[in-house]
Scaffold this motif. Structure first.
Motif, short mmCIF file in Angstrom:
data_model
loop_
_atom_site.label_atom_id
_atom_site.label_comp_id
_atom_site.label_asym_id
_atom_site.label_seq_id
_atom_site.Cartn_x
_atom_site.Cartn_y
_atom_site.Cartn_z
N SER A 49 0.83 -1.20 0.00
CA SER A 49 0.00 0.00 0.00
C SER A 49 0.86 1.25 0.00
CB SER A 49 -0.92 0.01 1.22
OG SER A 49 -0.15 0.05 2.41
N GLY A 50 2.02 1.17 0.68
CA GLY A 50 2.88 2.34 0.69
C GLY A 50 3.46 2.61 -0.69
N ASP A 51 3.82 1.54 -1.44
CA ASP A 51 4.35 1.77 -2.78
C ASP A 51 3.31 2.40 -3.69
OD1 ASP A 51 6.69 0.72 -1.94
OD2 ASP A 51 6.29 -1.31 -2.65
N GLU A 52 2.05 2.02 -3.50
CA GLU A 52 1.00 2.60 -4.31
C GLU A 52 0.78 4.06 -3.97
OE1 GLU A 52 -2.43 0.28 -3.79
OE2 GLU A 52 -1.65 -1.47 -4.84
N GLU A 53 1.08 4.45 -2.72
CA GLU A 53 0.80 5.81 -2.29
C GLU A 53 1.99 6.75 -2.49
OE1 GLU A 53 -2.24 4.57 1.29
OE2 GLU A 53 -0.29 5.44 1.71
N ALA A 54 3.17 6.18 -2.77
CA ALA A 54 4.35 7.03 -2.81
C ALA A 54 4.45 7.80 -4.13
CB ALA A 54 5.59 6.17 -2.60
N LYS A 55 4.98 7.16 -5.17
CA LYS A 55 5.20 7.88 -6.41
C LYS A 55 3.93 8.12 -7.22
CE LYS A 55 10.02 6.54 -6.94
NZ LYS A 55 11.02 5.89 -7.80
N PRO A 56 3.06 7.12 -7.45
CA PRO A 56 1.88 7.40 -8.27
C PRO A 56 1.02 8.50 -7.70
CG PRO A 56 2.19 5.04 -7.99
CD PRO A 56 3.13 5.72 -7.05
N ARG A 57 0.89 8.59 -6.38
CA ARG A 57 0.00 9.59 -5.81
C ARG A 57 0.51 10.99 -6.08
NH1 ARG A 57 -2.98 8.45 -0.42
NH2 ARG A 57 -3.98 7.18 -2.00
N LYS A 58 1.83 11.19 -6.07
CA LYS A 58 2.37 12.50 -6.33
C LYS A 58 2.08 12.95 -7.75
CE LYS A 58 6.09 12.14 -2.93
NZ LYS A 58 7.56 12.15 -2.71
N GLU A 59 1.94 12.01 -8.67
CA GLU A 59 1.68 12.35 -10.05
C GLU A 59 0.19 12.52 -10.33
OE1 GLU A 59 3.44 9.20 -12.23
OE2 GLU A 59 5.50 9.68 -11.64
N LYS A 60 -0.66 12.09 -9.44
CA LYS A 60 -2.08 12.19 -9.68
C LYS A 60 -2.56 13.63 -9.50
CE LYS A 60 -3.47 7.49 -8.39
NZ LYS A 60 -4.28 6.67 -7.45
N VAL A 61 -3.65 13.93 -10.19
CA VAL A 61 -4.29 15.23 -10.06
C VAL A 61 -5.45 15.15 -9.09
CG1 VAL A 61 -5.52 17.04 -11.31
CG2 VAL A 61 -3.56 15.91 -12.37
N SER A 62 -6.16 14.03 -9.06
CA SER A 62 -7.32 13.89 -8.19
C SER A 62 -7.22 12.59 -7.40
CB SER A 62 -8.61 13.90 -9.01
OG SER A 62 -8.68 12.75 -9.85
#
Length: 819
Positions: A501-514
């Motif tokens: 879950s942390g890997d999903e929240e680290a880099k992809p989340r920073k690139e998301k807009v919403s």
């Protein structure tokens, strides 16, 4: 005999010791004597050997303590916690008790009347006029009138448009070519008030054979922020799509009665954060209309030789009060001087016959400057005095007539203007204890979303926060919290599930807009602040502003700082929530924020979350908006109080006080998210500290309401999902160089720590980059860059004034001569 003798000796020995000790108590300090007196009066406790010999009255029994009742939801203990470096010698961190949300809160008086479902019935004050006035009657070109009605669905002018268009379109001999000062409340349509006259003035120029894009820039519009500049540019692009010939003439394919117009008007956007090379390429081709931010415009004036502004006929300064707040006064002065200098040089070249341009140009036509502002403050008056010539002051009045008057040398105008929100806006506030703030925000958002569940996609909510760190934290925690997790938190990275879950929240989340949150169903959450990259900022605004089109239509929530409080026209904004009240600007900034809704005569709601120590804010801000205390007796502007219990009940539902258990579960889910990963805890602590710094920046005249010593720091930390004490939170961010010395020192009191929270030594690079003053740092960088010139491919200091542009001393002489 021996036994008795031994017994007598023992007794005598005890008596001697007692006498000797009592004799010793007579000397020494007075504190020792008082202590001895208290000890002598204390009753003697019986020993195990002489219980029967002790009198009954000498034994004082104590009643047993009543066991404390702790709800099951509050017995959650943090078992697996990783000790910090400062406590590495300990085997494990002590267990923490989770305080209840609904205990130890200050008493909040219940509102006299009103509920979350109350309605506002006041007539709109910024709606289009209901009389027979039309754009055609105001003198607007038929092509523009047709385009507004058929393509943009704008049929009638607003009150400010009716007041502002005649001086531009139907000038009288008294006000021809005079500069204009437009003052109107937010959401009244000021953008079209200056865009329509500009287009009507430039369209006929296409009848000249030598007019095309290479003519240069004829109109410049300056906006304080990138978002506002992009919004103005979008409206301008929509206007430039108009048909250049009437429909009936083109259908008949006959010779038009009017002169044929060519499509040569092209707009350009110059803002910071964009690629300067691409902007230079467009400037080289020609941009007759330019929308820009001050810093980037001055940069191109100084460093782009192909930027042709000699024939500029229009200069618009939109949101002048915001330009002054951001410190752009010197930059605007440099822009005005640069435009004047380039015009004088080109005019002199034509007079001397050194110009290579083909065709004639009316150099007698002076540049017309338009200054738009919602307020008339002292700094705005100063700007008007330096940039405007014989201006006309235009504002929307009850009679919808322009109020004209010439400003004097310093731009003096009446200072008794009152800046008020639209009358149809429903304004409410909730007094919320500090540790209930986070769950109260979630409950309020759920309630507002449920009111528009029948029309998802048409519900847009803006939430204002104090700083960029707080925006990032709330955006991450709302999108990362899940309600079906176990009550046993795990330490950072100790579980495979946590790692995934942390890997999903680290880099992809920073690139998301919403992001989406299970707590806010069918809603997309966006964020906006000055530290985001420009593509992310524009993408967030574009997605949030998208009207319900497509298959996957959801409601939208925008978490933002005050960067979104000025000028942005975001459609279908149902409500504005001020989670953090403005730290600067006072009542004016409040009106700008709530003005993002209830625009152009439509309805809207404004909610403000107030702490118990800020309960006087509602009365204070109403008095400021009315102007005087006597006028505040008038009920035209009213902020209705709503109880926090009603907000929690409507947001979480349930019978009786079941909403308390549900709110507690939501709070525990937030705290579990913070404990799950080290990055989450660091994000929460950064947001907490940045909020404290922002709170300490309230001006002096507001300190009686907003003072950092009035806050309970432990309760405030809980609103950031933190279980640590405030001093522990600060200690993890700013570690002492000597841990042993820091352990020996006592922990500072909350009041002393609160006083020092904004002046902590040696901030880290992350804190500097996310300190909430990105706009100020941007201004400093732009001004520093304005003093540099490009020499041999390297930006070198020119050693001259910031506003000295290429042209040498001749330009200085021309500017001084123009004065």
């Amino acid at each position: 005999m021996d036994d008795d003798l031994v017994l007598n000796v023992d007794v005598g020995h005890d008596t001697a010791n007692t006498a000797r000790s009592s004799h010793a108590r007579k000397g020494g300090r007075w504190t020792d004597r008082l202590k001895a007196k208290r000890v002598s009066k204390r009753k003697i406790r019986p020993s195990d050997n002489d219980v029967d010999e002790t009198p009954a009255h000498a034994v004082e029994s104590r009643p047993a303590k009543r066991p404390r009742h702790i709800p099951e939801s509050q017995k959650e203990i943090r078992k697996d916690s990783v000790p910090s470096k400062s406590t590495s010698t300990q085997s494990r961190a002590p267990a923490q008790f989770i305080s209840s949300l609904f205990t130890s809160n200050p008493k909040v008086e219940a509102p006299v009347a009103g509920g979350p479902k109350g309605k506002q019935t006041a007539a709109p004050s910024n709606a289009p006029l209901a009389d027979s006035s039309t754009f055609a009657g105001l003198g607007l070109d038929p092509l523009l009138v047709t385009h507004l009605s058929s393509k943009m669905n704008i049929l009638k002018p607003t009150s400010i448009q009716k007041a502002a268009l005649p001086p531009f379109l139907l000038p009288s001999p008294e006000n021809v070519d005079r500069d204009v000062f437009i003052q109107s409340q937010t959401g009244s349509g000021k953008t079209l008030s200056f865009l329509l006259p500009i287009l009507q003035d430039l369209l006929p120029l296409s009848t000249n054979s030598y007019i095309d894009r290479s003519i240069g820039t004829l109109a410049i519009i300056i906006a304080p922020t990138r978002e506002l500049a992009k919004q103005i540019h979008d409206v301008l692009e929509a206007l430039l799509k108009l048909r250049l010939r009437p429909e009936e003439e083109s259908a008949a394919d006959s010779t038009p009665s009017s002169a044929r117009l060519t499509r040569w008007l092209v707009s350009g956007l110059l803002t910071g954060g964009a690629t300067r090379t691409h902007e230079k390429a467009r400037i080289r081709k020609g941009l007759p209309i330019v929308v820009a931010t001050p810093g980037r415009l001055l940069d191109h004036l100084q460093n782009t030789s192909t930027f042709n502004v000699e024939k500029c006929r229009w200069l618009v300064l939109d949101e002048a009060d915001r330009l002054m707040d951001l410190g752009f006064e010197e930059t605007i002065t440099g822009i005005v001087r640069g435009l004047d200098g380039r015009r004088n040089l080109a005019k002199q070249a034509v007079e001397e016959g050194k110009s290579t341009e083909v065709g004639g140009w009316d150099w007698s036509r002076q540049r017309r400057t338009v200054l738009c502002s919602a307020t008339i403050r002292e700094d705005v008056q100063k700007l008007a005095g330096t940039t405007l010539t014989r201006p006309i002051v235009i504002k929307a009045t009850e009679a919808d007539m322009p109020v004209e008057g010439a400003l004097d040398a310093v731009g003096a105008v009446p200072t008794t203007e009152k800046f008020t929100p639209p009358s149809q806006l429903s304004q409410k506030y909730v007094v919320v204890p500090l540790k209930l703030r986070l769950v109260a925000l979630v409950a309020l958002l759920r309630f507002l979303l449920s009111k528009s569940s029948k029309r998802p996609g048409e519900s847009k909510i803006i939430v204002f926060l104090s700083c960029t760190d707080s925006v990032d934290f709330h955006w991450q925690i709302l999108g990362g919290t899940a309600m079906n997790e176990s009550n046993n938190e795990q330490s950072d990275g100790e579980s495979d599930d946590d790692d995934e879950s942390g890997d999903e929240e680290a880099k992809p989340r920073k690139e998301k807009v919403s992001l989406q949150s299970p707590l806010l169903p069918d809603a997309s959450i966006y964020r906006l602040h000055g530290s985001l990259p420009t593509p992310t900022r524009l993408a967030s605004l574009r997605a949030f502003s998208a009207v319900g089109k497509g298959q996957n239509v959801t409601s939208s929530i925008l978490l933002c700082t005050s960067v979104a409080s000025r000028g942005l026209d975001l459609p279908l904004v149902r409500a504005v929530v001020q989670y953090d009240l403005p730290t600067e600007g006072g009542a004016t900034e409040y009106v700008h924020r709530v003005g993002r809704t209830a625009r152009a005569g439509k309805g809207g709601e404004a909610w403000s979350i107030v702490s118990p120590s800020e309960a006087e804010w509602a009365k204070w801000v109403v008095t400021k908006m009315h102007g005087t205390t006597e006028e505040s007796e008038n009920k035209s502007i009213r902020i209705t109080p709503i109880s926090v219990e009603n907000v929690l009940r409507d947001g979480f539902g349930g019978k009786s006080k079941e909403y308390e258990d549900r709110a507690t579960e939501v709070q525990l889910a937030f705290e579990r998210w913070v404990l799950r990963r080290k990055e989450h805890g660091e994000l929460a602590r950064k947001a907490y500290l940045s909020h404290m710094r922002a709170y300490s920046t309230h001006p002096t005249n507001e300190k009686h309401i907003f003072h950092i010593r009035h806050l309970h720091l432990g309760h405030l930390a809980k609103s950031f999902a933190l279980r640590d004490a405030p001093n522990a939170v600060a200690g993890k961010t700013n570690k002492s160089k000597n841990n042993s010395a820091s352990k020996s020192k006592s922990a500072p009191s909350p009041s002393k720590q609160a006083a020092k929270i904004g002046t902590q030594a040696k901030p880290t690079k992350w804190e500097i980059d996310h300190s909430g003053d990105a706009e100020k740092r941007m201004q400093t960088a732009v001004r520093a860059q304005g003093r540099l010139l490009k020499q041999k491919g390297v930006m070198m200091s020119s050693g001259v004034s910031e506003f000295q542009i290429p042209g040498g001393t001749d330009l200085v002489k021309l500017v001084q001569g123009a004065r």
